[in-house]
Design a protein around this motif. Structure first.
Motif, mmCIF file in Angstrom:
data_model
loop_
_atom_site.group_PDB
_atom_site.id
_atom_site.type_symbol
_atom_site.label_atom_id
_atom_site.label_comp_id
_atom_site.label_asym_id
_atom_site.label_seq_id
_atom_site.Cartn_x
_atom_site.Cartn_y
_atom_site.Cartn_z
ATOM 1 N N LEU A 81 1.073 -1.369 -0.102
ATOM 2 C CA LEU A 81 0.212 0.064 -0.223
ATOM 3 C C LEU A 81 0.978 1.405 -0.231
ATOM 4 O O LEU A 81 1.687 1.766 0.922
ATOM 5 C CB LEU A 81 -0.755 0.068 1.443
ATOM 6 N N ASP A 82 0.809 2.048 -0.892
ATOM 7 C CA ASP A 82 1.103 3.480 -0.734
ATOM 8 C C ASP A 82 0.359 4.010 0.273
ATOM 9 O O ASP A 82 -1.070 3.894 0.514
ATOM 10 C CB ASP A 82 1.580 4.303 -1.981
ATOM 11 N N ASN A 83 0.718 5.720 0.101
ATOM 12 C CA ASN A 83 -0.160 6.602 1.157
ATOM 13 C C ASN A 83 -1.158 6.457 0.723
ATOM 14 O O ASN A 83 -2.049 6.487 2.115
ATOM 15 C CB ASN A 83 0.959 7.886 1.475
ATOM 16 N N SER A 84 -1.246 7.053 -0.634
ATOM 17 C CA SER A 84 -2.868 7.404 -0.861
ATOM 18 C C SER A 84 -4.001 6.204 -0.465
ATOM 19 O O SER A 84 -4.699 6.583 -0.275
ATOM 20 C CB SER A 84 -2.938 7.809 -2.244
ATOM 21 N N ALA A 85 -3.291 4.662 -1.513
ATOM 22 C CA ALA A 85 -4.222 3.863 -0.952
ATOM 23 C C ALA A 85 -4.046 3.526 0.499
ATOM 24 O O ALA A 85 -5.653 3.375 0.332
ATOM 25 C CB ALA A 85 -3.779 2.739 -1.699
ATOM 26 N N PHE A 86 -3.501 3.649 1.487
ATOM 27 C CA PHE A 86 -3.673 3.084 2.344
ATOM 28 C C PHE A 86 -4.615 4.025 2.976
ATOM 29 O O PHE A 86 -6.044 3.733 3.450
ATOM 30 C CB PHE A 86 -2.795 3.862 3.304
ATOM 31 N N ARG A 87 -4.743 5.564 3.242
ATOM 32 C CA ARG A 87 -6.137 6.800 3.822
ATOM 33 C C ARG A 87 -7.055 6.381 3.203
ATOM 34 O O ARG A 87 -8.434 5.897 3.783
ATOM 35 C CB ARG A 87 -5.343 8.231 2.759
ATOM 36 N N ALA A 88 -7.521 5.816 1.700
ATOM 37 C CA ALA A 88 -8.573 5.969 0.940
ATOM 38 C C ALA A 88 -8.616 4.053 0.890
ATOM 39 O O ALA A 88 -10.294 4.467 2.273
ATOM 40 C CB ALA A 88 -8.428 5.957 -0.561
ATOM 41 N N ILE A 89 -8.340 3.570 1.890
ATOM 42 C CA ILE A 89 -8.488 2.023 1.345
ATOM 43 C C ILE A 89 -8.882 2.170 3.059
ATOM 44 O O ILE A 89 -10.358 1.231 3.658
ATOM 45 C CB ILE A 89 -8.049 0.647 1.701
ATOM 46 N N LYS A 90 -8.404 2.754 4.042
ATOM 47 C CA LYS A 90 -8.664 2.459 5.343
ATOM 48 C C LYS A 90 -9.676 3.358 5.720
ATOM 49 O O LYS A 90 -10.715 2.843 6.576
ATOM 50 C CB LYS A 90 -7.513 2.976 6.317
ATOM 51 N N GLY A 190 -1.632 2.228 -8.477
ATOM 52 C CA GLY A 190 -0.783 3.265 -8.069
ATOM 53 C C GLY A 190 -1.856 4.128 -8.023
ATOM 54 O O GLY A 190 -2.362 5.161 -7.506
ATOM 55 N N ALA A 191 -3.182 3.999 -8.746
ATOM 56 C CA ALA A 191 -4.549 5.158 -9.220
ATOM 57 C C ALA A 191 -6.211 3.672 -9.416
ATOM 58 O O ALA A 191 -5.220 3.034 -9.513
ATOM 59 C CB ALA A 191 -4.697 6.125 -9.669
ATOM 60 N N PRO A 192 -6.668 4.576 -8.554
ATOM 61 C CA PRO A 192 -8.129 3.580 -8.210
ATOM 62 C C PRO A 192 -8.397 3.233 -9.664
ATOM 63 O O PRO A 192 -8.539 4.758 -10.161
ATOM 64 C CB PRO A 192 -8.978 4.370 -7.247
ATOM 65 N N GLU A 193 -8.905 2.112 -10.518
ATOM 66 C CA GLU A 193 -9.832 2.076 -11.196
ATOM 67 C C GLU A 193 -11.085 0.965 -11.347
ATOM 68 O O GLU A 193 -10.703 -0.395 -10.365
ATOM 69 C CB GLU A 193 -8.730 1.829 -12.628
ATOM 70 N N ILE A 194 -11.801 1.678 -11.250
ATOM 71 C CA ILE A 194 -13.245 0.993 -10.620
ATOM 72 C C ILE A 194 -13.620 -0.647 -11.451
ATOM 73 O O ILE A 194 -13.609 0.472 -13.108
ATOM 74 C CB ILE A 194 -14.149 1.452 -10.827
ATOM 75 N N ILE A 195 -13.252 -2.001 -12.148
ATOM 76 C CA ILE A 195 -13.392 -2.397 -12.597
ATOM 77 C C ILE A 195 -14.706 -3.459 -12.509
ATOM 78 O O ILE A 195 -15.535 -3.913 -13.153
ATOM 79 C CB ILE A 195 -12.492 -3.718 -12.708
#
Length: 206
Positions: A81-90, A190-195
């Motif tokens: 997890l990078d920082n942006s993923a960490f915050r958003a997923i948490k 590295g960036a969110p993609e809704i699949i």
């Protein structure tokens, strides 16, 4: 013949949870409820579970398995997890989301995508599923419980027993938990993609 556990959907009985966990540690494949339909699950240590899930659902080796985790600390052991993923997923967990992320070395190679080296992870908002993974002490290797080509997953415990009694070891019946699947967000680049748009609100990742 699969054992049938009638578990309270909000306050799962500890005695029954313990019995299911003993079976999972003995290589069992179980059906269990989540916040977005029933799922098939086995322990990460299972020698046969993944192949049995693939056989039931007619999946190939490119299918993304999902690791159903108890909490964010456990999830973080299995994906990068990078920082942006960490915050958003948490902020979005627990909830009806599945996130595809690069797998860590804690994930056995046979469970990660063969080329991308990614794996799905989620933390469900369902008392029974959370009770199971907490008691197990590790994630459940999981996939939605649906027949090949079906429009919707199975969601009735007795129907699951009638149709899959011969290929499952246990059915954990926690009542009706809906048929809408999780929203799947691929964060592996590295960036969110809704699949897949599902039960979880996708707008927070758009």
């Amino acid at each position: 013949m699969a054992r049938y556990f009638d578990v309270h959907p909000q306050n799962p009985q500890a005695r029954l949870v313990t019995q299911v966990i003993q079976m999972l540690r003995d290589d069992a494949l179980v059906a269990y409820p989540t916040d977005s339909s029933y799922a098939l699950g086995c322990s990460l240590d299972s020698h046969t579970g993944a192949d049995r899930i693939r056989a039931i659902r007619h999946l190939d080796d490119k299918h993304h398995f999902t690791l159903v985790c108890a909490d964010f600390a456990q999830l973080g052991q299995f994906v990068q997890l990078d920082n942006s993923a960490f915050r958003a997923i948490k902020a979005a967990t627990p909830g009806a989301y599945t996130f595809i992320l690069p797998a860590t070395k804690e994930v056995p190679r046979r469970f990660a995508h063969p080329k991308k080296k990614t794996v799905g992870v989620r933390i469900p908002d369902h008392p029974v599923a959370l009770a199971l993974v907490r008691e197990l002490g590790g994630p459940l290797l999981s996939s939605t419980l649906a027949h090949p080509g079906a429009q919707s997953p199975l969601t009735d415990g007795w129907q699951i027993k009638d149709e899959l009694d011969h290929v499952l070891d246990a059915i954990v019946d926690g009542g009706d938990c809906g048929t809408e699947p999780t929203t799947v967000v691929d964060w592996s680049s590295g960036a969110p993609e809704i699949i897949r748009r599902g039960l979880g609100d996708p707008s927070r990742f758009e």
